[in-house]
Design a protein around this motif. Sequence first.
Motif, PDB file in Angstrom:
ATOM      1  N   ASN A  55      10.040  21.078  16.783  1.00 47.13           N
ATOM      2  CA  ASN A  55      11.146  21.696  17.518  1.00 47.13           C
ATOM      3  C   ASN A  55      12.453  20.948  17.279  1.00 47.13           C
ATOM      4  O   ASN A  55      13.515  21.558  17.102  1.00 47.13           O
ATOM      5  CB  ASN A  55      10.835  21.725  19.016  1.00 47.13           C
ATOM      6  CG  ASN A  55       9.732  22.710  19.369  1.00 47.13           C
ATOM      7  OD1 ASN A  55       9.448  23.641  18.615  1.00 47.13           O
ATOM      8  ND2 ASN A  55       9.109  22.502  20.508  1.00 47.13           N
ATOM      9  N   VAL A  56      12.370  19.621  17.295  1.00 44.20           N
ATOM     10  CA  VAL A  56      13.575  18.818  17.071  1.00 44.20           C
ATOM     11  C   VAL A  56      14.128  19.065  15.672  1.00 44.20           C
ATOM     12  O   VAL A  56      15.336  19.267  15.487  1.00 44.20           O
ATOM     13  CB  VAL A  56      13.271  17.319  17.280  1.00 44.20           C
ATOM     14  CG1 VAL A  56      14.475  16.468  16.900  1.00 44.20           C
ATOM     15  CG2 VAL A  56      12.879  17.049  18.727  1.00 44.20           C
ATOM     16  N   ILE A  57      13.247  19.067  14.673  1.00 44.04           N
ATOM     17  CA  ILE A  57      13.673  19.300  13.287  1.00 44.04           C
ATOM     18  C   ILE A  57      14.239  20.708  13.137  1.00 44.04           C
ATOM     19  O   ILE A  57      15.306  20.909  12.539  1.00 44.04           O
ATOM     20  CB  ILE A  57      12.502  19.105  12.313  1.00 44.04           C
ATOM     21  CG1 ILE A  57      11.983  17.666  12.379  1.00 44.04           C
ATOM     22  CG2 ILE A  57      12.926  19.481  10.894  1.00 44.04           C
ATOM     23  CD1 ILE A  57      12.828  16.653  11.710  1.00 44.04           C
ATOM     24  N   ARG A  58      13.541  21.694  13.682  1.00 41.49           N
ATOM     25  CA  ARG A  58      13.981  23.077  13.517  1.00 41.49           C
ATOM     26  C   ARG A  58      15.307  23.338  14.222  1.00 41.49           C
ATOM     27  O   ARG A  58      16.123  24.137  13.753  1.00 41.49           O
ATOM     28  CB  ARG A  58      12.895  24.038  14.021  1.00 41.49           C
ATOM     29  CG  ARG A  58      11.698  24.142  13.075  1.00 41.49           C
ATOM     30  CD  ARG A  58      10.746  25.252  13.502  1.00 41.49           C
ATOM     31  NE  ARG A  58      10.078  24.946  14.757  1.00 41.49           N
ATOM     32  CZ  ARG A  58       8.950  24.252  14.864  1.00 41.49           C
ATOM     33  NH1 ARG A  58       8.362  23.767  13.780  1.00 41.49           N
ATOM     34  NH2 ARG A  58       8.395  24.029  16.040  1.00 41.49           N
ATOM     35  N   ALA A  59      15.544  22.662  15.347  1.00 38.71           N
ATOM     36  CA  ALA A  59      16.834  22.813  16.027  1.00 38.71           C
ATOM     37  C   ALA A  59      17.962  22.286  15.148  1.00 38.71           C
ATOM     38  O   ALA A  59      19.039  22.893  15.071  1.00 38.71           O
ATOM     39  CB  ALA A  59      16.812  22.086  17.367  1.00 38.71           C
ATOM     40  N   SER A  60      17.721  21.157  14.478  1.00 38.84           N
ATOM     41  CA  SER A  60      18.732  20.620  13.565  1.00 38.84           C
ATOM     42  C   SER A  60      18.935  21.549  12.374  1.00 38.84           C
ATOM     43  O   SER A  60      20.072  21.766  11.916  1.00 38.84           O
ATOM     44  CB  SER A  60      18.321  19.228  13.076  1.00 38.84           C
ATOM     45  OG  SER A  60      18.282  18.311  14.145  1.00 38.84           O
ATOM     46  N   GLU A  61      17.853  22.100  11.863  1.00 40.27           N
ATOM     47  CA  GLU A  61      17.960  23.048  10.744  1.00 40.27           C
ATOM     48  C   GLU A  61      18.716  24.301  11.167  1.00 40.27           C
ATOM     49  O   GLU A  61      19.526  24.851  10.395  1.00 40.27           O
ATOM     50  CB  GLU A  61      16.560  23.417  10.252  1.00 40.27           C
ATOM     51  CG  GLU A  61      15.833  22.274   9.565  1.00 40.27           C
ATOM     52  CD  GLU A  61      14.382  22.597   9.261  1.00 40.27           C
ATOM     53  OE1 GLU A  61      13.813  21.940   8.366  1.00 40.27           O
ATOM     54  OE2 GLU A  61      13.805  23.491   9.934  1.00 40.27           O
ATOM     55  N   PHE A  62      18.466  24.761  12.383  1.00 43.00           N
ATOM     56  CA  PHE A  62      19.165  25.940  12.899  1.00 43.00           C
ATOM     57  C   PHE A  62      20.671  25.687  12.944  1.00 43.00           C
ATOM     58  O   PHE A  62      21.467  26.526  12.507  1.00 43.00           O
ATOM     59  CB  PHE A  62      18.632  26.277  14.294  1.00 43.00           C
ATOM     60  CG  PHE A  62      19.389  27.367  15.001  1.00 43.00           C
ATOM     61  CD1 PHE A  62      19.120  28.698  14.750  1.00 43.00           C
ATOM     62  CD2 PHE A  62      20.398  27.054  15.912  1.00 43.00           C
ATOM     63  CE1 PHE A  62      19.826  29.709  15.402  1.00 43.00           C
ATOM     64  CE2 PHE A  62      21.106  28.052  16.559  1.00 43.00           C
ATOM     65  CZ  PHE A  62      20.823  29.379  16.302  1.00 43.00           C
ATOM     66  N   GLN A  63      21.071  24.521  13.463  1.00 47.86           N
ATOM     67  CA  GLN A  63      22.495  24.204  13.538  1.00 47.86           C
ATOM     68  C   GLN A  63      23.103  24.114  12.143  1.00 47.86           C
ATOM     69  O   GLN A  63      24.232  24.554  11.913  1.00 47.86           O
ATOM     70  CB  GLN A  63      22.706  22.888  14.287  1.00 47.86           C
ATOM     71  CG  GLN A  63      24.169  22.510  14.475  1.00 47.86           C
ATOM     72  CD  GLN A  63      24.950  23.556  15.252  1.00 47.86           C
ATOM     73  OE1 GLN A  63      24.572  23.945  16.355  1.00 47.86           O
ATOM     74  NE2 GLN A  63      26.054  24.041  14.675  1.00 47.86           N
ATOM     75  N   HIS A  64      22.360  23.558  11.211  1.00 46.87           N
ATOM     76  CA  HIS A  64      22.868  23.447   9.843  1.00 46.87           C
ATOM     77  C   HIS A  64      23.052  24.833   9.226  1.00 46.87           C
ATOM     78  O   HIS A  64      24.047  25.087   8.529  1.00 46.87           O
ATOM     79  CB  HIS A  64      21.912  22.611   9.002  1.00 46.87           C
ATOM     80  CG  HIS A  64      22.411  22.326   7.619  1.00 46.87           C
ATOM     81  ND1 HIS A  64      23.598  21.677   7.371  1.00 46.87           N
ATOM     82  CD2 HIS A  64      21.882  22.621   6.392  1.00 46.87           C
ATOM     83  CE1 HIS A  64      23.784  21.560   6.067  1.00 46.87           C
ATOM     84  NE2 HIS A  64      22.759  22.135   5.459  1.00 46.87           N
ATOM     85  N   ARG A  65      22.120  25.742   9.478  1.00 49.75           N
ATOM     86  CA  ARG A  65      22.271  27.115   8.964  1.00 49.75           C
ATOM     87  C   ARG A  65      23.496  27.780   9.572  1.00 49.75           C
ATOM     88  O   ARG A  65      24.221  28.528   8.882  1.00 49.75           O
ATOM     89  CB  ARG A  65      21.012  27.936   9.252  1.00 49.75           C
ATOM     90  CG  ARG A  65      19.810  27.555   8.394  1.00 49.75           C
ATOM     91  CD  ARG A  65      18.720  28.625   8.481  1.00 49.75           C
ATOM     92  NE  ARG A  65      18.236  28.829   9.834  1.00 49.75           N
ATOM     93  CZ  ARG A  65      17.249  28.135  10.394  1.00 49.75           C
ATOM     94  NH1 ARG A  65      16.657  27.159   9.700  1.00 49.75           N
ATOM     95  NH2 ARG A  65      16.843  28.394  11.624  1.00 49.75           N
ATOM     96  N   LEU A  66      23.735  27.534  10.866  1.00 49.05           N
ATOM     97  CA  LEU A  66      24.947  28.065  11.489  1.00 49.05           C
ATOM     98  C   LEU A  66      26.185  27.550  10.777  1.00 49.05           C
ATOM     99  O   LEU A  66      27.125  28.314  10.492  1.00 49.05           O
ATOM    100  CB  LEU A  66      25.012  27.651  12.964  1.00 49.05           C
ATOM    101  CG  LEU A  66      24.275  28.462  14.015  1.00 49.05           C
ATOM    102  CD1 LEU A  66      24.600  27.897  15.399  1.00 49.05           C
ATOM    103  CD2 LEU A  66      24.651  29.929  13.955  1.00 49.05           C
ATOM    104  N   ASP A  67      26.191  26.248  10.504  1.00 46.75           N
ATOM    105  CA  ASP A  67      27.338  25.651   9.823  1.00 46.75           C
ATOM    106  C   ASP A  67      27.545  26.279   8.452  1.00 46.75           C
ATOM    107  O   ASP A  67      28.683  26.614   8.072  1.00 46.75           O
ATOM    108  CB  ASP A  67      27.139  24.140   9.673  1.00 46.75           C
ATOM    109  CG  ASP A  67      27.233  23.410  10.996  1.00 46.75           C
ATOM    110  OD1 ASP A  67      27.792  23.968  11.955  1.00 46.75           O
ATOM    111  OD2 ASP A  67      26.732  22.267  11.078  1.00 46.75           O
TER     112      ASP A  67
END
Length: 681
Positions: free
Chosen positions: A443-455
């Motif tokens: 979950n922690v990794i995927r949340a960071s990946e999600f934010q990066h995709r937003l960026d």
Amino acid sequence: MRVSVAVRLSAAAIALAVALPALSQDAKKAGPVYGSFGIDLTSQKKDVKPGDDFWTFANGAWDARTQIAADRTSAGPSVILADQAELQVKQILADAARDPAATGAGAQQLGDLYAGYMDQAGIEARGAAPLAPYFAKIDAANDPTKLQILFSTIGYAAPVEVGQIPNPADPNHYTVIAGQGDLGMGGRDYYLLPGAKYDAFRTAYRAYVEKVLTLSGIADASAKADRIIALETAMAKVQWSPEQSRDLAALLKPMNAEQRKALAPQFDWDLQLKTAGYEGYPIVIMAQSTALTEIGKIFAATPVSTWQDWMKFRLAASMSGVLPKAFDDASFAFYGKTLSDQPEQRARWKRGLAVVNGAMGEAVGEIYVKRHYPPESEAKMSELIANLRAAYKERITANTWMDAKTKEQALAKLAAFDPRIGHPVKYIDYSTLKIDRNDPVGNVIRASEFQHRLDLDRLKKPVDRSLWNMTPQTVNAYYSPFTNQITFPAAILQPPYFDPKADAAVNYGAIGAIIGHEMGHGFDDQGSKFGPSGKFENWWTPEARTAFTQRTAALSKQYDGYEPIPGTHIKGALTLGENIGDLGGVETAYAAFQKYQATHGKAKTIDGLTGDQRFFLAYAQAWQSKLREGAARARLLTDPHSPPFFRVNGIVRNVDAWYAAFGVKPGDKLYLAPAERVHIW
């Protein structure tokens, strides 16, 4: 975890995590929350002369009776407001678990994210196994090329980081930036400063590294810990200090592919940029350029196996909260107890809230605003901001050291300020973020990946000025030089910072000075290098810049002389921007208060205090705070904000109106002769 360098460059924020007085318990009382007019007079120590120690005059009794909670590194009203927000968010998550459909958008994900963190039995049963797939990828990165691919992959530490920011040359569009990575112990000074205290920190850190490696099932942990410490110490020696990184002209170095290769040929910049999703950008800002050159040499000289061990340690350490208790305890023992002097770890549910706020903060914020943010606060804040803007305009116009050409540009920037109050106009849609309550590490990794995709999705579009860098439930405020915006989240718009039932003098001294501070960032030593649109440009004449630099140098010198901890001084160069914001904020808020009186009539004396006295007392009580020594030391080494005590005493001694309000005379300890007082805005 790889953290975008953009985060550290996106805004100059006022840190209120170390602020003010003990909140009155009845927020719904008929009058102000504090006392009869907005100030807690029982906090004062009246046997102290205001001119000798104004912070203690305003806060000494509070200081004597207040204890820092065992699970905190500081005490003060901002801590109480943060605790209050935690309870409110806890209720939101409880409602999300019970009835997600009725709670709001993203409630199911919020409930699962929180439940996964709180499932300690499940975490213990899984042990270190959740690290295995990530460790396998590190093991597979067995040559310099594969290592660099992981350096640019979300979830893995890197000696250099890549990210995105509004383009300083064209703030309507984004650009790519690369810069030095962070270090496991924190600021570089922990690795480099001499003395028994820092030797003890380094010894404890080495033991912590070995402990994490051992818990992770990594063989030969002792020798590998030694090599990791040697690697991080080598990087610390070549990294830029926080003070150096405030030199924007030196920091923001745009370079083409050929220049990047010449700067640090050991790195395959095209590969790293492509891996991170930044392929096709011919110009990249290379921040801390000389450090990148030296880090490139360290990268080439260090065995691949040492980099692999370092990445495993950093990954496991970053995941301590979602790994078995032994990891969590080891992390707190070092970062909490040893570095910050915090006796007890915060309750797990509180740490769980921090994880949820970090991963899905705007989903929480949308619900928080609906439940806890009164719309009338926005109207009253808008009036305060308008008065502050008018006061800044008058002060800039009347400025005696700035020439007409530079004044014209300053006024244009002031007119372009964009204040945001309470909450974003639109919230992030987290519906595509996968949350699995049985996989908290993922979950922690995927949340960071999600934010990066937003960026990355935003990268090729015009800069969205509606985006926020803080959640509504954050007790803080900030200024962004790239967008020329000041932002005040809902959670800070409460007593003692802002109370619609308080005396006007109090609101102008508290939230007024905070508003003035944030606006002042647009004209501090860094913000003054950005124009009205956020473009990094020189709008000053040489004569005006010289006069400005003379005044700011005098303020920096004052702060260099303050020694909050024996042997550890405030860094005047590091804190200069915040000190300029504080000084300009107080003086402009005071001018705005005079404008208010011109319209509403002169403030009456209340409880023997004039309006001016109430203004300055409110400012002082807005920085009512106690800090543990370890936390204070960490901030002195790396934080651009001065300690709260000096945000009061170091500022008021430069303000003429304070002398008049309290009859401060030569011989008083804070007294400065008029010629020695610094006036900037």
